[in-house]
Write an enzyme that holds these catalytic residues in place. Structure first.
Site, PDB file in Angstrom:
ATOM      1  N   ASP A  72      42.654  -8.707  55.601  1.00 33.67           N
ATOM      2  CA  ASP A  72      43.964  -7.669  55.205  1.00 33.67           C
ATOM      3  C   ASP A  72      44.720  -8.393  56.078  1.00 33.67           C
ATOM      4  O   ASP A  72      44.825  -8.887  57.130  1.00 33.67           O
ATOM      5  CB  ASP A  72      43.534  -6.469  55.227  1.00 33.67           C
ATOM      6  N   GLU A 103      40.189   2.396  51.750  1.00 30.87           N
ATOM      7  CA  GLU A 103      40.113   3.616  52.405  1.00 30.87           C
ATOM      8  C   GLU A 103      39.210   4.317  51.033  1.00 30.87           C
ATOM      9  O   GLU A 103      38.960   4.035  50.265  1.00 30.87           O
ATOM     10  CB  GLU A 103      41.330   4.295  52.344  1.00 30.87           C
ATOM     11  N   ASN A 107      36.700   6.498  59.166  1.00 29.39           N
ATOM     12  CA  ASN A 107      36.393   7.069  57.735  1.00 29.39           C
ATOM     13  C   ASN A 107      35.627   6.062  56.752  1.00 29.39           C
ATOM     14  O   ASN A 107      35.426   6.494  55.697  1.00 29.39           O
ATOM     15  CB  ASN A 107      37.674   7.211  57.251  1.00 29.39           C
ATOM     16  N   HIS A 133      36.097   2.942  55.941  1.00 26.68           N
ATOM     17  CA  HIS A 133      36.740   1.681  55.215  1.00 26.68           C
ATOM     18  C   HIS A 133      36.055   0.457  55.887  1.00 26.68           C
ATOM     19  O   HIS A 133      35.746   0.111  57.087  1.00 26.68           O
ATOM     20  CB  HIS A 133      38.240   2.124  55.274  1.00 26.68           C
TER      21      HIS A 133
HETATM   22  C1  F6R Z   1      40.413  -5.210  60.042  1.00 25.34           C
HETATM   23  C2  F6R Z   1      39.687  -4.202  59.005  1.00 25.34           C
HETATM   24  C3  F6R Z   1      39.241  -2.783  59.405  1.00 25.34           C
HETATM   25  C4  F6R Z   1      38.683  -2.951  60.643  1.00 25.34           C
HETATM   26  C5  F6R Z   1      38.213  -1.493  61.062  1.00 25.34           C
HETATM   27  C6  F6R Z   1      37.525  -1.251  62.512  1.00 25.34           C
HETATM   28  O1  F6R Z   1      40.691  -6.222  59.759  1.00 25.34           O
HETATM   29  O2  F6R Z   1      39.752  -4.756  58.095  1.00 25.34           O
HETATM   30  O3  F6R Z   1      38.533  -2.337  58.461  1.00 25.34           O
HETATM   31  O4  F6R Z   1      37.545  -3.624  60.893  1.00 25.34           O
HETATM   32  O5  F6R Z   1      39.432  -0.513  61.234  1.00 25.34           O
HETATM   33  O6  F6R Z   1      38.440  -1.631  63.504  1.00 25.34           O
HETATM   34  P1  F6R Z   1      38.266  -1.687  64.852  1.00 25.34           P
HETATM   35  O7  F6R Z   1      37.278  -2.686  65.000  1.00 25.34           O
HETATM   36  O8  F6R Z   1      39.508  -1.897  65.749  1.00 25.34           O
HETATM   37  O9  F6R Z   1      37.475  -0.415  65.386  1.00 25.34           O
END
Ligand code: F6R
Length: 241
Positions: free
Chosen positions: A67, A143, A136, A138
């Site tokens: 992303d 989401e 959450n 995702h």
């Molecule tokens: C990042 C992504 C998100 C993260 C998630 C966890 O490319 O797609 O899904 O993997 O938000 O983020 P961290 O590892 O910072 O807790």
């Protein structure tokens, strides 16, 4: 789903790097799917160590990131393009022209989403995809919702995600509200998926994703349906299983 519980983030990084190393070593044209955020950092550090030790050669590798934020330029210090350059791409011998992130600021976002999917297909599909999980549930920026989106698409980030991302920006105001993300289908089409989760604050969502019902309100729960998933947890994340 194979679940591995390790002592700490360093051990998690080494285990995940070993899984990626196996693909780099065994595939003629490895296609690696990468993520940003805190969770992958120990993995990238371990991959850089393997490169420096002359164990891994990235010259034949193609990469696709999950992303990218909409509304900040690729050169912005908090863009995922900058993150990947700083934490991996400039530290190993990967060919930058084969490192792909969605162009989230494309003039025609729908076309860019279609072209991202086509580029993945043309590369032969993703051999191994790294994932973190949001508080959450995702994965990528898919989401919680009433559906599992299939393809790369543009999404509005939820308050919880904006809150979690505020730590990287000077203020909440500056946090992007939209992102372009691989869809759930894009992720599930990867041949192997590695989900890495650290910390007690993610224990509840870990339990919901791995042991709860498969529902789009917990996007990561769909991973229970994939035939080749390795989940690498630390003791905190695993504490409610
Ligand atoms: C990042 C992504 C998100 C993260 C998630 C966890 O490319 O797609 O899904 O993997 O938000 O983020 P961290 O590892 O910072 O807790």
């Amino acid at each position: 789903m194979k679940i591995v519980v390790l002592k700490d983030k360093k051990a998690q990084g080494q285990a995940v790097a070993a899984l990626f190393a196996a693909d780099v070593l065994t595939n003629q044209h490895p296609v690696l799917g990468f993520a940003t955020g805190s969770s992958p950092l120990p993995t990238y550090a371990a991959l850089i160590d393997l490169y420096k030790a002359n164990v891994l050669d990235f010259s034949n590798v193609t990469t696709f990131n999950l992303d990218e934020y909409v509304g900040i330029p690729a050169a912005h210090e908090q863009s995922y393009y900058t993150f990947m350059r700083e934490n991996l791409f400039t530290k190993v011998n990967v060919d930058l022209s084969r490192c792909h992130l969605p162009n989230a600021n494309a003039a025609d976002p729908a076309l860019e989403c279609r072209q991202y999917e086509q580029a993945i297909t043309k590369a032969g599909g993703i051999d191994i995809q790294l994932l973190g999980i949001g508080l959450n549930g995702h994965i990528g920026f898919n989401e919680p919702s009433d559906v599992f989106p299939d393809q790369t698409n543009v999404v509005a980030l939820t308050d919880s995600t904006i809150e979690a991302n505020t730590r990287f920006f000077a203020s909440r105001q500056e946090v992007p509200r939209y992102a372009m993300t691989m869809g759930i289908g894009t992720i599930l089409r990867a041949k192997k998926i590695v989900l890495v989760i650290s910390g007690k604050d993610k224990a509840e969502i870990t339990k919901a994703a791995l042991q709860g019902p498969i529902v789009p309100q917990v996007p990561a729960s769909i991973l229970q349906t994939h035939h080749n998933v390795v989940v690498v947890l630390d003791e905190g994340a695993a504490s409610l299983l």
